[in-house]
Design a protein around this motif. Structure first.
Motif, mmCIF file in Angstrom:
data_model
loop_
_atom_site.group_PDB
_atom_site.id
_atom_site.type_symbol
_atom_site.label_atom_id
_atom_site.label_comp_id
_atom_site.label_asym_id
_atom_site.label_seq_id
_atom_site.Cartn_x
_atom_site.Cartn_y
_atom_site.Cartn_z
ATOM 1 N N THR A 133 0.847 -1.191 0.000
ATOM 2 C CA THR A 133 0.000 0.000 0.000
ATOM 3 C C THR A 133 0.884 1.244 0.000
ATOM 4 O OG1 THR A 133 -0.057 0.139 2.407
ATOM 5 C CG2 THR A 133 -1.779 -1.220 1.340
ATOM 6 N N GLU A 134 0.285 2.379 -0.243
ATOM 7 C CA GLU A 134 1.038 3.636 -0.174
ATOM 8 C C GLU A 134 1.568 3.863 1.238
ATOM 9 O OE1 GLU A 134 -0.600 7.119 -2.062
ATOM 10 O OE2 GLU A 134 -1.462 5.902 -3.654
ATOM 11 N N ASP A 135 0.783 3.493 2.248
ATOM 12 C CA ASP A 135 1.249 3.617 3.631
ATOM 13 C C ASP A 135 2.429 2.687 3.900
ATOM 14 O OD1 ASP A 135 -0.591 5.577 4.301
ATOM 15 O OD2 ASP A 135 -2.041 4.153 5.139
ATOM 16 N N GLY A 136 2.376 1.481 3.338
ATOM 17 C CA GLY A 136 3.485 0.545 3.485
ATOM 18 C C GLY A 136 4.746 1.078 2.827
ATOM 19 N N PHE A 137 4.589 1.653 1.639
ATOM 20 C CA PHE A 137 5.731 2.244 0.947
ATOM 21 C C PHE A 137 6.294 3.403 1.770
ATOM 22 C CE2 PHE A 137 7.731 5.231 -2.004
ATOM 23 C CZ PHE A 137 8.631 4.396 -2.651
ATOM 24 N N ALA A 138 5.420 4.221 2.325
ATOM 25 C CA ALA A 138 5.863 5.347 3.148
ATOM 26 C C ALA A 138 6.650 4.865 4.369
ATOM 27 C CB ALA A 138 4.670 6.188 3.577
ATOM 28 N N ALA A 139 6.284 3.719 4.916
ATOM 29 C CA ALA A 139 7.014 3.165 6.053
ATOM 30 C C ALA A 139 8.422 2.733 5.652
ATOM 31 C CB ALA A 139 6.249 1.989 6.654
ATOM 32 N N VAL A 140 8.574 2.240 4.433
ATOM 33 C CA VAL A 140 9.886 1.840 3.919
ATOM 34 C C VAL A 140 10.711 3.069 3.556
ATOM 35 C CG1 VAL A 140 11.089 0.575 2.088
ATOM 36 C CG2 VAL A 140 9.011 -0.390 3.101
ATOM 37 N N ASP A 141 10.065 4.088 3.008
ATOM 38 C CA ASP A 141 10.718 5.331 2.569
ATOM 39 C C ASP A 141 10.962 6.228 3.785
ATOM 40 O OD1 ASP A 141 11.644 7.545 1.162
ATOM 41 O OD2 ASP A 141 9.648 8.137 0.462
ATOM 42 N N THR A 142 11.937 5.855 4.574
ATOM 43 C CA THR A 142 12.150 6.513 5.865
ATOM 44 C C THR A 142 12.580 7.972 5.770
ATOM 45 O OG1 THR A 142 14.394 5.617 5.972
ATOM 46 C CG2 THR A 142 12.650 4.350 7.070
ATOM 47 N N ASN A 143 13.170 8.392 4.658
ATOM 48 C CA ASN A 143 13.556 9.800 4.535
ATOM 49 C C ASN A 143 12.505 10.608 3.767
ATOM 50 O OD1 ASN A 143 14.014 9.090 1.878
ATOM 51 N ND2 ASN A 143 16.202 9.580 1.889
ATOM 52 N N SER A 144 11.399 9.975 3.428
ATOM 53 C CA SER A 144 10.241 10.623 2.797
ATOM 54 C C SER A 144 10.579 11.387 1.518
ATOM 55 C CB SER A 144 9.556 11.560 3.795
ATOM 56 O OG SER A 144 9.130 10.845 4.927
ATOM 57 N N ASP A 145 11.506 10.845 0.716
ATOM 58 C CA ASP A 145 11.847 11.521 -0.535
ATOM 59 C C ASP A 145 11.072 10.972 -1.738
ATOM 60 O OD1 ASP A 145 13.153 9.090 -0.875
ATOM 61 O OD2 ASP A 145 15.103 9.968 -1.345
ATOM 62 N N GLY A 146 10.163 10.022 -1.491
ATOM 63 C CA GLY A 146 9.324 9.500 -2.557
ATOM 64 C C GLY A 146 9.900 8.330 -3.309
ATOM 65 N N VAL A 147 11.112 7.921 -2.964
ATOM 66 C CA VAL A 147 11.753 6.756 -3.563
ATOM 67 C C VAL A 147 12.470 5.975 -2.465
ATOM 68 C CG1 VAL A 147 12.028 7.722 -5.881
ATOM 69 C CG2 VAL A 147 13.812 8.096 -4.172
ATOM 70 N N VAL A 148 12.808 4.734 -2.779
ATOM 71 C CA VAL A 148 13.474 3.859 -1.816
ATOM 72 C C VAL A 148 14.841 3.485 -2.365
ATOM 73 C CG1 VAL A 148 13.320 1.620 -0.662
ATOM 74 C CG2 VAL A 148 11.265 2.980 -0.988
ATOM 75 N N ASP A 149 15.870 3.609 -1.528
ATOM 76 C CA ASP A 149 17.218 3.221 -1.937
ATOM 77 C C ASP A 149 17.610 1.923 -1.238
ATOM 78 O OD1 ASP A 149 18.063 3.878 0.687
ATOM 79 O OD2 ASP A 149 18.727 5.870 0.076
ATOM 80 N N ASP A 150 18.828 1.465 -1.519
ATOM 81 C CA ASP A 150 19.251 0.177 -0.976
ATOM 82 C C ASP A 150 19.300 0.162 0.548
ATOM 83 O OD1 ASP A 150 21.464 1.929 -1.438
ATOM 84 O OD2 ASP A 150 22.857 0.275 -1.226
ATOM 85 N N SER A 151 19.661 1.275 1.187
ATOM 86 C CA SER A 151 19.710 1.274 2.656
ATOM 87 C C SER A 151 18.305 1.197 3.253
ATOM 88 C CB SER A 151 20.459 2.496 3.181
ATOM 89 O OG SER A 151 19.775 3.690 2.865
ATOM 90 N N GLU A 152 17.337 1.802 2.597
ATOM 91 C CA GLU A 152 15.959 1.719 3.082
ATOM 92 C C GLU A 152 15.401 0.313 2.877
ATOM 93 O OE1 GLU A 152 14.262 6.229 2.569
ATOM 94 O OE2 GLU A 152 14.754 5.129 0.729
ATOM 95 N N ILE A 153 15.768 -0.333 1.773
ATOM 96 C CA ILE A 153 15.359 -1.723 1.547
ATOM 97 C C ILE A 153 15.938 -2.610 2.642
ATOM 98 C CG2 ILE A 153 15.639 -3.745 0.035
ATOM 99 C CD1 ILE A 153 13.608 -1.912 -1.133
ATOM 100 N N THR A 154 17.221 -2.428 2.939
ATOM 101 C CA THR A 154 17.866 -3.221 3.991
ATOM 102 C C THR A 154 17.153 -3.026 5.317
ATOM 103 O OG1 THR A 154 20.014 -3.121 2.898
ATOM 104 C CG2 THR A 154 20.027 -3.613 5.254
#
Length: 79
Positions: free
Chosen positions: A45-66
């Motif tokens: 969900t968008e909320d789930g993605f927002a939880a992964v996107d910890t710096n709230s920049d709208g994208v997820v990088d490798d450190s956020e995936i980890t």
């Protein structure tokens, strides 16, 4: 010996996450958008993605995936 094992483990985690980002990053910009991540995790969900996107920049990088894998937010990239 402990330092070597810790460094090896950190490298393995980083490599696994990088591979996951590389697999999901269909436009080749080095990060994963919600749309790209949705292809890999169809129930995300968008909320789930927002939880992964910890710096709230709208994208997820490798450190956020980890962090998301380690925090149990998403399954690990190796299974």
């Amino acid at each position: 010996m402990k330092k070597v094992l810790i460094a090896t483990a950190a490298t393995l985690f980083a490599t696994a996450s990088f591979a996951a980002v590389a697999d999901m990053d269909t436009d080749g910009d080095g990060v994963v958008s919600f749309t790209e991540m949705l292809a890999a995790y169809p129930t995300l969900t968008e909320d789930g993605f927002a939880a992964v996107d910890t710096n709230s920049d709208g994208v997820v990088d490798d450190s956020e995936i980890t962090a998301a894998e380690e925090g149990g937010l998403i399954p690990t990239s190796d299974g």
